[in-house]
Design a protein around this motif. Structure first.
Motif, PDB file in Angstrom:
ATOM      1  N   UNK A  60       0.835  -1.210   0.000  1.00  0.00           N
ATOM      2  CA  UNK A  60       0.000   0.000   0.000  1.00  0.00           C
ATOM      3  C   UNK A  60       0.866   1.254   0.000  1.00  0.00           C
ATOM      4  N   UNK A  61       1.979   1.235   0.733  1.00  0.00           N
ATOM      5  CA  UNK A  61       2.915   2.376   0.723  1.00  0.00           C
ATOM      6  C   UNK A  61       3.505   2.558  -0.674  1.00  0.00           C
ATOM      7  N   UNK A  62       3.863   1.450  -1.324  1.00  0.00           N
ATOM      8  CA  UNK A  62       4.398   1.527  -2.688  1.00  0.00           C
ATOM      9  C   UNK A  62       3.363   2.151  -3.616  1.00  0.00           C
ATOM     10  N   UNK A  63       2.109   1.692  -3.498  1.00  0.00           N
ATOM     11  CA  UNK A  63       1.058   2.225  -4.369  1.00  0.00           C
ATOM     12  C   UNK A  63       0.879   3.722  -4.132  1.00  0.00           C
ATOM     13  N   UNK A  64       0.969   4.162  -2.882  1.00  0.00           N
ATOM     14  CA  UNK A  64       0.896   5.603  -2.597  1.00  0.00           C
ATOM     15  C   UNK A  64       2.099   6.323  -3.194  1.00  0.00           C
ATOM     16  N   UNK A  65       3.278   5.711  -3.111  1.00  0.00           N
ATOM     17  CA  UNK A  65       4.467   6.289  -3.760  1.00  0.00           C
ATOM     18  C   UNK A  65       4.257   6.390  -5.274  1.00  0.00           C
ATOM     19  N   UNK A  66       3.608   5.385  -5.857  1.00  0.00           N
ATOM     20  CA  UNK A  66       3.329   5.406  -7.293  1.00  0.00           C
ATOM     21  C   UNK A  66       2.435   6.597  -7.644  1.00  0.00           C
ATOM     22  N   UNK A  67       1.392   6.822  -6.849  1.00  0.00           N
ATOM     23  CA  UNK A  67       0.497   7.962  -7.100  1.00  0.00           C
ATOM     24  C   UNK A  67       1.256   9.277  -6.933  1.00  0.00           C
ATOM     25  N   UNK A  68       2.110   9.333  -5.934  1.00  0.00           N
ATOM     26  CA  UNK A  68       2.927  10.535  -5.698  1.00  0.00           C
ATOM     27  C   UNK A  68       3.898  10.764  -6.859  1.00  0.00           C
ATOM     28  N   UNK A  69       4.493   9.689  -7.373  1.00  0.00           N
ATOM     29  CA  UNK A  69       5.387   9.801  -8.546  1.00  0.00           C
ATOM     30  C   UNK A  69       4.655  10.480  -9.704  1.00  0.00           C
ATOM     31  N   UNK A  70       3.403  10.088  -9.942  1.00  0.00           N
ATOM     32  CA  UNK A  70       2.649  10.682 -11.047  1.00  0.00           C
ATOM     33  C   UNK A  70       2.427  12.177 -10.795  1.00  0.00           C
ATOM     34  N   UNK A  71       1.977  12.507  -9.591  1.00  0.00           N
ATOM     35  CA  UNK A  71       1.703  13.919  -9.276  1.00  0.00           C
ATOM     36  C   UNK A  71       2.958  14.777  -9.368  1.00  0.00           C
ATOM     37  N   UNK A  72       4.115  14.189  -9.058  1.00  0.00           N
ATOM     38  CA  UNK A  72       5.389  14.923  -9.104  1.00  0.00           C
ATOM     39  C   UNK A  72       6.094  14.796 -10.456  1.00  0.00           C
ATOM     40  N   UNK A  73       5.474  14.083 -11.369  1.00  0.00           N
ATOM     41  CA  UNK A  73       6.033  13.834 -12.701  1.00  0.00           C
ATOM     42  C   UNK A  73       7.398  13.160 -12.630  1.00  0.00           C
ATOM     43  N   UNK A  74       7.480  12.167 -11.751  1.00  0.00           N
ATOM     44  CA  UNK A  74       8.703  11.372 -11.591  1.00  0.00           C
ATOM     45  C   UNK A  74       8.557   9.973 -12.163  1.00  0.00           C
ATOM     46  N   UNK A  75       7.307   9.510 -12.363  1.00  0.00           N
ATOM     47  CA  UNK A  75       7.108   8.170 -12.886  1.00  0.00           C
ATOM     48  C   UNK A  75       5.648   7.828 -13.039  1.00  0.00           C
ATOM     49  N   UNK A  76       5.401   6.735 -13.738  1.00  0.00           N
ATOM     50  CA  UNK A  76       4.072   6.175 -13.895  1.00  0.00           C
ATOM     51  C   UNK A  76       4.168   4.670 -13.704  1.00  0.00           C
ATOM     52  N   UNK A  77       3.218   4.106 -12.970  1.00  0.00           N
ATOM     53  CA  UNK A  77       3.260   2.683 -12.623  1.00  0.00           C
ATOM     54  C   UNK A  77       1.893   2.080 -12.925  1.00  0.00           C
ATOM     55  N   UNK A  78       1.888   0.987 -13.675  1.00  0.00           N
ATOM     56  CA  UNK A  78       0.646   0.365 -14.109  1.00  0.00           C
ATOM     57  C   UNK A  78       0.624  -1.124 -13.785  1.00  0.00           C
ATOM     58  N   UNK A  79      -0.576  -1.627 -13.506  1.00  0.00           N
ATOM     59  CA  UNK A  79      -0.832  -3.070 -13.486  1.00  0.00           C
ATOM     60  C   UNK A  79      -1.096  -3.476 -14.930  1.00  0.00           C
ATOM     61  N   UNK A  80      -0.489  -4.564 -15.371  1.00  0.00           N
ATOM     62  CA  UNK A  80      -0.787  -5.128 -16.688  1.00  0.00           C
ATOM     63  C   UNK A  80      -1.882  -6.161 -16.444  1.00  0.00           C
ATOM     64  N   UNK A  81      -3.029  -5.959 -17.073  1.00  0.00           N
ATOM     65  CA  UNK A  81      -4.190  -6.800 -16.799  1.00  0.00           C
ATOM     66  C   UNK A  81      -4.787  -7.348 -18.079  1.00  0.00           C
ATOM     67  N   UNK A  82      -5.617  -8.350 -17.895  1.00  0.00           N
ATOM     68  CA  UNK A  82      -6.449  -8.857 -18.998  1.00  0.00           C
ATOM     69  C   UNK A  82      -7.771  -8.108 -18.898  1.00  0.00           C
ATOM     70  N   UNK A  83      -8.022  -7.203 -19.824  1.00  0.00           N
ATOM     71  CA  UNK A  83      -9.271  -6.418 -19.872  1.00  0.00           C
ATOM     72  C   UNK A  83      -9.569  -5.674 -18.568  1.00  0.00           C
ATOM     73  N   UNK A  84      -8.546  -5.256 -17.850  1.00  0.00           N
ATOM     74  CA  UNK A  84      -8.731  -4.477 -16.628  1.00  0.00           C
ATOM     75  C   UNK A  84      -8.953  -5.309 -15.382  1.00  0.00           C
ATOM     76  N   UNK A  85      -9.078  -6.618 -15.516  1.00  0.00           N
ATOM     77  CA  UNK A  85      -9.350  -7.484 -14.372  1.00  0.00           C
ATOM     78  C   UNK A  85      -8.114  -8.214 -13.879  1.00  0.00           C
ATOM     79  N   UNK A  86      -7.939  -9.441 -14.340  1.00  0.00           N
ATOM     80  CA  UNK A  86      -6.855 -10.307 -13.870  1.00  0.00           C
ATOM     81  C   UNK A  86      -5.481  -9.647 -14.062  1.00  0.00           C
TER      82      UNK A  86
END
Length: 194
Positions: free
Chosen positions: A67-93
């Motif tokens: 959960x801390x990592x995910x918050x860091x990921x959101x912070x990275x986006x807001x600070x324009x330092x990075x973008x982090x994505x889940x690779x999913x099958x149609x948004x699910x799995x």
């Protein structure tokens, strides 16, 4: 401290943070989306896989850390330092992870990183995700150069890089520490005009 540039930034500050992190469609029904609370157990479980552990020495140990990592990921986006994505099958799995890190908007350069779960390996998931992220970063956002590096011992990752059009530029000697010691790293890159 603000530094003066003699050239205009390749990507204007605020170009990313001014909007929500996008969901990106990829071939084969893949969807790259920001991480969600429901992904926490699967993300933690992924780091128990021997192959992921072999190539990724920074690992979460608890769901609270994820959960801390995910918050860091959101912070990275807001600070324009990075973008982090889940690779999913149609948004699910969840099938894997992909990230754009070390964003340098002034020079238009960033790094690509990924891993794929065992059940999704060998099915084009990694290369499909890399292709979608690359197209978005180079042609929609306007990055000039994307880099991808991996251990010279990681032949699967080398194959993904080459299949995704990332040219091998050379070997960075003893450039990273893994659990079994220092590794030479292959450096691959794509530029907008490739």
């Amino acid at each position: 401290m603000t530094r003066a540039l003699s050239t205009q930034p390749v990507i204007a500050s605020g170009s990313l943070a001014g909007s929500s992190q996008p969901v990106l469609a990829a071939a084969g029904g893949l969807l790259l989306r920001p991480w969600e609370e429901g992904d926490v157990p699967g993300f933690l479980s992924a780091y128990r896989d021997e192959e992921i552990r072999r190539w990724h020495t920074r690992r979460p140990l608890t769901e609270a850390q994820v959960r801390e990592w995910f918050e860091d990921h959101r912070r990275d986006w807001r600070r324009e330092k990075g973008g982090h994505w889940a690779v999913t099958r149609d948004g699910g799995e969840m099938l894997g992870r992909i990230a754009l890190r070390g964003l340098d908007l002034d020079d238009g350069v960033a790094d690509v990183a990924y891993w794929v779960l065992p059940a999704a390996r060998g099915a084009g998931v990694a290369s499909g995700a890399v292709a979608a992220l690359t197209t978005w970063a180079l042609h929609e956002i306007g990055f000039h150069r994307l880099e991808l590096d991996h251990s010279t011992r990681n032949t699967a990752s080398c194959g993904v890089a080459m299949k995704s059009g990332y040219l091998l530029e050379g070997t960075r000697r003893s450039a990273a520490v893994h659990d079994d010691g220092r590794h030479d790293m292959h450096l691959h890159a794509r530029i907008r005009s490739d």
